[in-house]
Design an enzyme around this catalytic site. Structure first.
Site, PDB file in Angstrom:
ATOM      1  N   LYS A  26       7.410  -3.528   6.248  1.00  0.00           N
ATOM      2  CA  LYS A  26       6.379  -4.589   6.306  1.00  0.00           C
ATOM      3  C   LYS A  26       6.240  -5.347   4.879  1.00  0.00           C
ATOM      4  O   LYS A  26       5.591  -6.365   5.496  1.00  0.00           O
ATOM      5  CB  LYS A  26       5.515  -4.115   7.255  1.00  0.00           C
ATOM      6  CG  LYS A  26       3.627  -5.151   7.228  1.00  0.00           C
ATOM      7  CD  LYS A  26       2.867  -4.567   7.659  1.00  0.00           C
ATOM      8  CE  LYS A  26       1.501  -3.311   7.760  1.00  0.00           C
ATOM      9  NZ  LYS A  26       1.018  -3.615   6.149  1.00  0.00           N
ATOM     10  N   ARG A  31       7.014 -11.263   2.260  1.00  0.00           N
ATOM     11  CA  ARG A  31       7.134 -11.529   1.510  1.00  0.00           C
ATOM     12  C   ARG A  31       8.244 -12.426   1.382  1.00  0.00           C
ATOM     13  O   ARG A  31       9.089 -13.412   1.028  1.00  0.00           O
ATOM     14  CB  ARG A  31       7.606 -10.718   0.513  1.00  0.00           C
ATOM     15  CG  ARG A  31       6.673  -9.787  -0.908  1.00  0.00           C
ATOM     16  CD  ARG A  31       7.305  -8.514  -1.047  1.00  0.00           C
ATOM     17  NE  ARG A  31       6.182  -7.983  -1.587  1.00  0.00           N
ATOM     18  CZ  ARG A  31       4.798  -7.556  -1.335  1.00  0.00           C
ATOM     19  NH1 ARG A  31       4.504  -6.828   0.110  1.00  0.00           N
ATOM     20  NH2 ARG A  31       4.256  -6.652  -2.461  1.00  0.00           N
ATOM     21  N   ARG A 127     -13.036  -5.790   2.607  1.00  0.00           N
ATOM     22  CA  ARG A 127     -11.630  -4.981   1.458  1.00  0.00           C
ATOM     23  C   ARG A 127     -12.110  -6.184  -0.091  1.00  0.00           C
ATOM     24  O   ARG A 127     -12.492  -6.681   0.393  1.00  0.00           O
ATOM     25  CB  ARG A 127     -10.334  -5.630   2.086  1.00  0.00           C
ATOM     26  CG  ARG A 127     -10.568  -3.696   3.089  1.00  0.00           C
ATOM     27  CD  ARG A 127      -9.024  -4.493   3.644  1.00  0.00           C
ATOM     28  NE  ARG A 127      -7.814  -3.141   2.208  1.00  0.00           N
ATOM     29  CZ  ARG A 127      -6.750  -3.299   3.013  1.00  0.00           C
ATOM     30  NH1 ARG A 127      -6.161  -3.871   4.007  1.00  0.00           N
ATOM     31  NH2 ARG A 127      -6.571  -2.761   1.643  1.00  0.00           N
ATOM     32  N   SER A 172      -2.621  -1.922  -7.950  1.00  0.00           N
ATOM     33  CA  SER A 172      -2.102  -2.589  -7.132  1.00  0.00           C
ATOM     34  C   SER A 172      -1.058  -3.795  -6.726  1.00  0.00           C
ATOM     35  O   SER A 172      -0.701  -4.356  -7.697  1.00  0.00           O
ATOM     36  CB  SER A 172      -2.946  -3.294  -6.268  1.00  0.00           C
ATOM     37  OG  SER A 172      -3.386  -4.432  -5.866  1.00  0.00           O
ATOM     38  N   ASP A 320       0.860   4.509   0.621  1.00  0.00           N
ATOM     39  CA  ASP A 320       0.516   3.920   2.382  1.00  0.00           C
ATOM     40  C   ASP A 320       0.640   5.533   3.055  1.00  0.00           C
ATOM     41  O   ASP A 320       0.026   5.923   4.354  1.00  0.00           O
ATOM     42  CB  ASP A 320       1.007   3.302   2.806  1.00  0.00           C
ATOM     43  CG  ASP A 320       0.858   1.926   2.729  1.00  0.00           C
ATOM     44  OD1 ASP A 320       0.036   2.293   1.736  1.00  0.00           O
ATOM     45  OD2 ASP A 320       1.420   1.084   2.674  1.00  0.00           O
ATOM     46  N   LYS A 347      -8.535   0.984   1.259  1.00  0.00           N
ATOM     47  CA  LYS A 347      -7.154   0.525   2.041  1.00  0.00           C
ATOM     48  C   LYS A 347      -8.333   0.658   3.742  1.00  0.00           C
ATOM     49  O   LYS A 347      -9.177  -0.935   4.007  1.00  0.00           O
ATOM     50  CB  LYS A 347      -6.339   1.889   2.996  1.00  0.00           C
ATOM     51  CG  LYS A 347      -5.850   2.390   1.500  1.00  0.00           C
ATOM     52  CD  LYS A 347      -4.628   0.570   0.944  1.00  0.00           C
ATOM     53  CE  LYS A 347      -3.754   1.735  -0.777  1.00  0.00           C
ATOM     54  NZ  LYS A 347      -3.246   0.569  -1.486  1.00  0.00           N
ATOM     55  N   ARG A 351      -9.722   5.904   3.619  1.00  0.00           N
ATOM     56  CA  ARG A 351      -8.743   7.453   4.121  1.00  0.00           C
ATOM     57  C   ARG A 351      -9.300   8.570   3.494  1.00  0.00           C
ATOM     58  O   ARG A 351      -8.565   9.334   3.797  1.00  0.00           O
ATOM     59  CB  ARG A 351      -7.122   6.349   3.631  1.00  0.00           C
ATOM     60  CG  ARG A 351      -6.864   5.409   5.029  1.00  0.00           C
ATOM     61  CD  ARG A 351      -5.228   5.125   4.868  1.00  0.00           C
ATOM     62  NE  ARG A 351      -4.633   3.727   5.069  1.00  0.00           N
ATOM     63  CZ  ARG A 351      -4.204   3.117   5.232  1.00  0.00           C
ATOM     64  NH1 ARG A 351      -3.119   3.039   3.904  1.00  0.00           N
ATOM     65  NH2 ARG A 351      -3.887   2.525   5.872  1.00  0.00           N
TER      66      ARG A 351
HETATM   67  C1  S3P Z   1       1.088  -3.481  -0.545  1.00  0.00           C
HETATM   68  C2  S3P Z   1       0.862  -3.203  -1.551  1.00  0.00           C
HETATM   69  C3  S3P Z   1       0.059  -1.545  -1.062  1.00  0.00           C
HETATM   70  C4  S3P Z   1      -0.088  -1.295   0.635  1.00  0.00           C
HETATM   71  C5  S3P Z   1       0.029  -2.077   1.196  1.00  0.00           C
HETATM   72  C6  S3P Z   1       1.163  -3.075   1.233  1.00  0.00           C
HETATM   73  C7  S3P Z   1       2.381  -4.869  -0.411  1.00  0.00           C
HETATM   74  O1  S3P Z   1      -1.576  -2.189  -1.143  1.00  0.00           O
HETATM   75  O2  S3P Z   1      -0.679  -0.388   0.653  1.00  0.00           O
HETATM   76  O3  S3P Z   1       0.210  -1.672   2.380  1.00  0.00           O
HETATM   77  O4  S3P Z   1       3.054  -5.069   0.447  1.00  0.00           O
HETATM   78  O5  S3P Z   1       2.355  -5.082  -1.370  1.00  0.00           O
HETATM   79  P1  S3P Z   1      -1.996  -2.233  -3.327  1.00  0.00           P
HETATM   80  O6  S3P Z   1      -1.391  -3.673  -3.556  1.00  0.00           O
HETATM   81  O7  S3P Z   1      -3.971  -2.436  -3.046  1.00  0.00           O
HETATM   82  O8  S3P Z   1      -2.221  -1.164  -3.383  1.00  0.00           O
END
Ligand code: S3P
Length: 438
Positions: A26, A31, A127, A172, A320, A347, A351
Site C-alpha cells: 500500500k 507513492r 485523525r 512517522s 502496522d 491509527k 489500536r
Molecule cells: C505509512 C506510514 C505509517 C503507517 C501507515 C503507512 C506510510 O504511518 O502506519 O500505514 O505509507 O508512510 P505513520 O507515518 O503515521 O507512522
C-alpha cells in the site's frame, strides 16, 4: 444493511497451508501514483494495490488532470505532468480512510498554484493532522483544518515554500514524506530528522525517479527545484498484509505456508524480528530485489510461541503489525509487554484499546497502558468482537479464529478492502474457516 455491517464469522479449527500471493504494498502504491504524476514522462507501474486507499489516491490525481491508464488489474501507465503540471481539482478530494494519502498529498498540494481541499471518512476525519500542518506552515504553507487539527484540510495555493530543518516529534514516515514532498517545491534544502527509523519508501522512490536525496543516520535531506523522471515501478507484495498469514500460520495447528515475493524493506521487518523472539518458525528464501526494494519468499510453520518484552527499537519497524502481534501474544505462553507505541492510538482506530477490548472479550487477560499493553497468553474463547472499522483489527481477529475454542464473529469488516482486497477468499482458499455475513 450497509456494507459497514460486513461481518467475519470464524468457525473453530482451520489451518493455513500452501503458497500465497498477497496484493501489492500500500505504501509503495500510493507513492508510485504521486511521483509518477509529478514526473516528466511516462511511468509504468506493476503490482499496484487495487485497494480502496490507493485507488483513492489514483482518482485524486486523475481529478487533477493526470492521465492514468489502468489496462489491467495491477498495471498502470501514468503520463507524468511534471512538478508544476497538476490542475486544480473541481471538487474537494475525498481520500476515504487513508491517512497516508492525506498526509503525503498535503505536502504536494502545499506547493501548487491552486487551492485544494482534502477530506475523508469518519475515521480519517478524527485523525491528527497538526503533525503535518505545523511543519508545513513553518515552510510557508497555509493550511486550515477543523478544531484540534482534524480534517478536512483547506490548502492554499500560490505560496512560495522555503526549506526547513525539522526534528520530527514522533516516528512517522507520513510526516517525513509530506515534508520531503513539499521540499520538492521549496527554495533551498529541506532536512528532516526522525527520532527512530521509519519506512523509507519515499526516499528510495525519489531516488528511483532520479531525484537526489541525501541520507545520513536519521536525517534525510533534499533540495527543491529539481525534476523527477518517469520510470518503471514494480510494487512488491505487502509485508503488512502478509503479516496476518504469518501470524495466523504461527498460531494454527499443522500450518505451513509460503508467501511469495514479499517486500522486505528493512524499515518494515520488525514483525519478523518480534515473531522470531517469540519463537516463531520463519524462514526467508529466494532473496531478490525489485524496483529498489528487497523482496523474498517467507515460509512460516506452526510454532509454540512465548511472551516477550518487545524491544522499543522494533516498534517503528512493525508499526502496522501490532493488531496481528497482539493475537500472537494472546496465543503465547506467558506475558508480552509492549511499550513506546503510543502512535498506535492514532491509527485507523485506537489500536491499543480496540485490540485490548477484543482480546478481553475472548477471555484473554489484557491491559492497556498509555503507550502499549500487557497481554497474558492464554486460550482464546469464542465471542463477538468489534473491529471499529479498522481493516487491520478485522484481519487480525479473523486469524485469532485459528486458535479459538469457539466461533468468533468480527463486526464492521468492510474496510479490509482499503488495504487487502480479496482477503476473505484468499484466507478461505488456504484453510481458514471463515464465512461472511452482510
Ligand atoms: C505509512 C506510514 C505509517 C503507517 C501507515 C503507512 C506510510 O504511518 O502506519 O500505514 O505509507 O508512510 P505513520 O507515518 O503515521 O507512522
Amino acid at each position: 444493511m450497509s456494507t459497514s455491517d460486513l461481518q467475519y464469522i470464524m468457525a473453530p479449527g482451520g489451518t493455513l497451508r500452501g503458497q500465497i500471493d498477497v496484493p501489492g504494498d500500500k505504501s509503495v502504491s500510493h507513492r508510485a501514483i504521486m511521483l509518477g504524476a509529478l514526473a516528466e514522462g511516462q511511468t509504468q507501474v506493476s503490482g499496484f494495490l487495487e485497494g480502496k486507499d490507493s485507488l483513492n489516491t489514483l482518482k485524486a490525481f486523475q481529478a487533477m488532470g493526470v492521465d492514468i491508464a489502468h489496462p489491467e488489474p495491477g498495471q498502470l501507465v501514468i503520463e507524468g505532468r511534471g512538478l508544476y503540471g497538476l490542475q486544480a481539482p473541481e471538487a474537494p478530494i475525498d481520500l476515504g480512510n487513508s491517512g497516508t494519502a492525506m498526509r503525503l498529498m498535503s505536502g504536494v498540494l502545499a506547493g501548487q498554484t491552486f487551492d485544494s481541499v482534502l477530506g475523508g471518512d469518519q475515521s480519517l476525519s478524527a485523525r491528527p493532522m497538526g503533525r503535518i500542518t505545523e511543519p508545513l506552515s513553518a515552510m510557508g504553507a497555509e493550511i486550515q483544518s477543523e478544531t484540534n487539527g482534524r480534517p478536512p484540510l483547506r490548502i492554499q495555493g500560490g505560496l512560495q515554500l522555503q526549506g526547513i530543518d525539522y526534528e520530527l516529534p514522533m516516528a512517522s514516515a507520513q510526516v517525513k514524506s509530506a515534508l520531503l514532498l513539499a521540499g520538492l517545491y521549496a527554495s533551498g534544502e529541506t532536512r528532516v530528522t526522525e527520532p527512530a527509523v521509519t519506512r523509507d519508501h519515499t526516499e528510495r522512490m525519489l531516488q528511483g525517479f532520479g531525484y537526489e536525496v541525501r541520507r545520513e543516520g536519521l536525517t534525510t535531506a533534499l533540495t527543491g527545484g529539481g525534476t523527477l523522471t518517469g520510470t518503471s515501478v514494480h510494487v512488491p507484495s505487502d509485508l503488512s498484509s502478509a503479516a496476518f498469514f504469518i501470524i495466523g500460520a504461527s498460531i494454527a495447528q499443522g500450518a505451513d505456508i509460503t508467501l511469495r515475493r514479499v517486500g522486505l524493506n528493512p524499515t518494515r521487518t520488525g514483525v519478523l524480528d518480534i515473531l522470531k523472539l517469540m519463537g516463531g518458525d520463519v524462514e526467508i528464501n529466494q532473496r531478490d530485489e525489485s524496483g529498489g526494494e528487497p523482496v523474498a519468499d517467507i515460509t512460516v510453520r506452526s510454532a509454540e510461541l512465548r511472551g516477550v518484552e518487545i524491544p522499543e527499537s522494533l516498534v517503528s519497524l512493525a508499526i502496522d503489525e501490532f493488531p496481528a502481534l497482539f493475537v500472537a501474544a494472546a496465543c503465547a505462553t506467558g506475558e508480552t509487554v509492549l511499550s513506546g507505541a503510543e502512535e498506535l492510538r492514532v491509527k485507523e482506530s485506537d489500536r491499543i484499546q480496540v485490540m485490548v477490548d477484543a482480546l478481553t472479550q475472548l477471555g484473554i487477560a489484557a491491559e492497556s497502558r498509555p503507550d502499549g499493553a500487557v497481554i497474558q497468553g492464554g486460550k482464546l474463547q469464542g465471542g463477538v468482537v468489534d473491529s471499529h472499522g479498522d481493516h487491520r483489527v478485522a484481519m487480525a481477529m479473523a486469524m485469532a479464529g485459528l486458535a479459538a475454542r469457539e466461533s468468533i464473529t468480527v463486526l464492521d469488516c468492510a474496510n479490509v478492502d482499503t488495504s487487502f482486497p480479496g482477503f476473505a477468499t484468499l484466507a478461505q482458499t488456504h484453510g481458514l474457516h471463515l464465512s461472511l455475513r452482510d
